[in-house]
Write a protein that holds these residues in place. Structure first.
Motif, PDB file in Angstrom:
ATOM      1  N   ASP A  33       0.833  -1.211   0.000  1.00  0.00           N
ATOM      2  CA  ASP A  33       0.000   0.000   0.000  1.00  0.00           C
ATOM      3  C   ASP A  33       0.862   1.254   0.000  1.00  0.00           C
ATOM      4  N   TRP A  34       1.958   1.194   0.763  1.00  0.00           N
ATOM      5  CA  TRP A  34       2.850   2.342   0.854  1.00  0.00           C
ATOM      6  C   TRP A  34       3.478   2.645  -0.499  1.00  0.00           C
ATOM      7  N   LEU A  35       3.933   1.606  -1.209  1.00  0.00           N
ATOM      8  CA  LEU A  35       4.544   1.793  -2.533  1.00  0.00           C
ATOM      9  C   LEU A  35       3.560   2.429  -3.503  1.00  0.00           C
ATOM     10  N   VAL A  36       2.352   1.874  -3.554  1.00  0.00           N
ATOM     11  CA  VAL A  36       1.333   2.390  -4.483  1.00  0.00           C
ATOM     12  C   VAL A  36       1.035   3.857  -4.162  1.00  0.00           C
ATOM     13  N   TYR A  37       0.930   4.147  -2.875  1.00  0.00           N
ATOM     14  CA  TYR A  37       0.671   5.523  -2.440  1.00  0.00           C
ATOM     15  C   TYR A  37       1.795   6.460  -2.894  1.00  0.00           C
TER      16      TYR A  37
END
Length: 144
Positions: A33-37
Motif C-alpha cells: 500500500d505504501w509503494l502504491v501511495y
C-alpha cells in the motif's frame, strides 16, 4: 532508455502502470500500500514538469525505482511464501487430504513481521522525498 531522450506521454503512462502493477505483487500489505501511495504521489507531484531535461531525469529515476521494486518484491515475498508453504504442508499432513481448491486461510496473507503498523522504513528505502530533493539539487549544481 537513454537519459537524453525525452519520454512521450504514452511511455510515461506505461511506466506508471508498470510501477503500480509491480508494486501490487508485494505480498506484505503495508509495504504494498505504501509503494502504491508513493508512486501515485510522485507522479501527481511531477505532472506539471515541462522542462525537457527534468522530464527525462525524473523518468530515468522512476526506471531505477522500478528495478528496485522488482528486487524488493523478489526478496521480501520469499519469507512470506516460505511461511505459506510451511502452513499449507502442516494443514495437508494434519488432515491427510489436501484440497488444492480450498481457499487459503485468512491469516496466511500477513506475515507476523510485516503488519502495516510495525513496518519500519529504513533510510535506504526508496521514494524518500529528501533523497529525491537532494538528487534534484545535485543535478542542478552539476548543470550550472
Amino acid at each position: 532508455a537513454m537519459s537524453h531522450t525525452v519520454p512521450n506521454k504514452p511511455q510515461v503512462l506505461r511506466l506508471y502502470k508498470t510501477l503500480i502493477n509491480e508494486s501490487k505483487k508485494m505480498l506484505a500489505p503495508g509495504r504494498r500500500d505504501w509503494l502504491v501511495y508513493r508512486i501515485r504521489k510522485e507522479f501527481r507531484q511531477n505532472k506539471g514538469i515541462t522542462e525537457e531535461s527534468r522530464i527525462a531525469e525524473t523518468y530515468r529515476l522512476a526506471e531505477v525505482h522500478l528495478d528496485t521494486i522488482k528486487v524488493q518484491v523478489q526478496h521480501l515475498n520469499k519469507p512470506i511464501l516460505e511461511e505459506r508453504s510451511k502452513k499449507r504442508s502442516t494443514v495437508a499432513s494434519a488432515d491427510n487430504a489436501f484440497d488444492p481448491f480450498a481457499e487459503p486461510a485468512d491469516d496466511i496473507e500477513e506475515s507476523p513481521t510485516e503488519t502495516p503498523n510495525s513496518i519500519e522504513y529504513s533510510d535506504s528505502d526508496m521514494f524518500k522525498m529528501d533523497d529525491l530533493q537532494s538528487l534534484e539539487s545535485t543535478n542542478k549544481i552539476e548543470k550550472e
